[in-house]
Design a protein around this motif. Structure first.
Motif, PDB file in Angstrom:
ATOM      1  N   SER A  10       0.859  -1.171   0.000  1.00 33.69           N
ATOM      2  CA  SER A  10       0.000   0.000   0.000  1.00 33.69           C
ATOM      3  C   SER A  10       0.896   1.222   0.000  1.00 33.69           C
ATOM      4  CB  SER A  10      -0.899  -0.017   1.247  1.00 33.69           C
ATOM      5  OG  SER A  10      -1.987   0.843   1.071  1.00 33.69           O
ATOM      6  N   GLU A  72     -11.795  -7.517   1.368  1.00 33.54           N
ATOM      7  CA  GLU A  72     -11.765  -6.075   1.580  1.00 33.54           C
ATOM      8  C   GLU A  72     -12.476  -5.415   0.418  1.00 33.54           C
ATOM      9  OE1 GLU A  72      -9.936  -3.514  -0.256  1.00 33.54           O
ATOM     10  OE2 GLU A  72      -9.311  -4.974  -1.753  1.00 33.54           O
ATOM     11  N   GLU A  74     -13.941  -1.122  -0.806  1.00 35.01           N
ATOM     12  CA  GLU A  74     -14.007   0.306  -0.476  1.00 35.01           C
ATOM     13  C   GLU A  74     -14.776   1.025  -1.578  1.00 35.01           C
ATOM     14  OE1 GLU A  74     -13.113   3.330   2.151  1.00 35.01           O
ATOM     15  OE2 GLU A  74     -12.224   1.345   2.378  1.00 35.01           O
ATOM     16  N   ASP A 104      -5.527  -0.106  -1.142  1.00 40.51           N
ATOM     17  CA  ASP A 104      -5.456   1.096  -0.319  1.00 40.51           C
ATOM     18  C   ASP A 104      -5.218   0.741   1.149  1.00 40.51           C
ATOM     19  OD1 ASP A 104      -8.085   1.256   1.344  1.00 40.51           O
ATOM     20  OD2 ASP A 104      -8.756   0.669  -0.650  1.00 40.51           O
ATOM     21  N   LYS A 106      -6.786   1.241   4.053  1.00 39.69           N
ATOM     22  CA  LYS A 106      -7.848   0.623   4.860  1.00 39.69           C
ATOM     23  C   LYS A 106      -8.034  -0.841   4.476  1.00 39.69           C
ATOM     24  CE  LYS A 106     -10.522   4.693   6.071  1.00 39.69           C
ATOM     25  NZ  LYS A 106     -11.782   5.402   5.843  1.00 39.69           N
ATOM     26  N   ASN A 110      -7.397  -4.225   6.773  1.00 38.79           N
ATOM     27  CA  ASN A 110      -8.458  -5.229   6.930  1.00 38.79           C
ATOM     28  C   ASN A 110      -7.963  -6.621   6.556  1.00 38.79           C
ATOM     29  OD1 ASN A 110     -10.454  -3.516   7.878  1.00 38.79           O
ATOM     30  ND2 ASN A 110     -11.240  -3.054   5.840  1.00 38.79           N
ATOM     31  N   GLU A 157      -3.153   8.916   4.107  1.00 38.95           N
ATOM     32  CA  GLU A 157      -2.683   7.531   3.997  1.00 38.95           C
ATOM     33  C   GLU A 157      -1.398   7.317   4.780  1.00 38.95           C
ATOM     34  OE1 GLU A 157      -4.434   6.309  -0.384  1.00 38.95           O
ATOM     35  OE2 GLU A 157      -2.615   7.514  -0.279  1.00 38.95           O
ATOM     36  N   PHE A 160      -1.290   6.223   8.426  1.00 39.60           N
ATOM     37  CA  PHE A 160      -1.516   4.815   8.787  1.00 39.60           C
ATOM     38  C   PHE A 160      -0.245   3.968   8.691  1.00 39.60           C
ATOM     39  CE2 PHE A 160      -5.736   6.257   7.609  1.00 39.60           C
ATOM     40  CZ  PHE A 160      -6.550   5.645   8.548  1.00 39.60           C
TER      41      PHE A 160
END
Length: 190
Positions: A10, A72, A74, A104, A106, A110, A157, A160
């Motif tokens: 990512s 996952e 989104e 991505d 998130k 996950n 981003e 994270f």
């Protein structure tokens, strides 16, 4: 046959993630398979179902969400969803190949949460935001407004990054590829 492992990459747009993945895919001994994402958008140009994406109607996508068929997903843009089908993960890893995912932040977190030690999460960072902005400007594909949104999204981003197993700074492409490859080799061997 031993099941393959999952490698998640990512990064903000413009960090070189796609180029790094392209180089890694050339390392035959890594035994990498790329996951084909599903999307609710229509095919563009010569794109084909099952090659670039699995193209699903909005209704099909929502039915698969409700059925727990995604590892996952989104809604990336209003009305347009992207995700990774569980059957796609099984298709690659069940065949003994190591799955490389380009998703991505998130979605990455996950997938890591679901697969735990079976998955390695790598975050590719730009040297800094000024370099990232220069790279994005160099593409000459975005309006000033679009560029500003990409930079804001990149900042979000990057917040994270500490949640990933490893962070790799792409200040030199060859070095970033080598560092990513080494992290993957250690993970696969472990």
């Amino acid at each position: 046959m031993e099941k393959g492992k999952i490698i998640i990459l990512s990064a903000p747009s413009g960090t070189g993630k796609s180029t790094i993945i392209g180089r890694l895919m050339q390392c035959a001994d890594l035994n990498l398979g790329f996951s084909i994402s599903a999307t609710s958008r229509s095919p563009r140009g010569a794109e084909q179902h099952g090659r670039e994406y699995y193209f699903l109607s909005a209704e099909e996508f929502d039915t698969k969400i409700a059925g727990g068929e995604f590892v996952e997903w989104e809604e990336v843009y209003a009305g347009t969803k992207y995700g990774t089908l569980r059957q796609e993960v099984e298709r690659v890893t069940g065949g003994g190949r190591n799955l490389i995912m380009d998703i991505d932040v998130k979605g990455a977190l996950n997938v890591k949460k679901q697969f735990g030690a079976e998955a390695l999460s790598l975050f590719i960072l730009p040297p800094d935001l000024k370099v990232l902005e220069a790279r994005l400007r160099g593409r000459n594909t975005d309006s000033e407004e679009s560029l500003r949104k990409r930079i804001e999204k990149a900042e979000y981003e990057i917040s994270f990054a500490d949640n990933f197993d490893r962070k790799i700074v792409n200040d030199d492409l060859d070095h970033a590829v080598a560092e990513t490859e080494q992290a993957i080799r250690e993970f696969i061997a472990g």
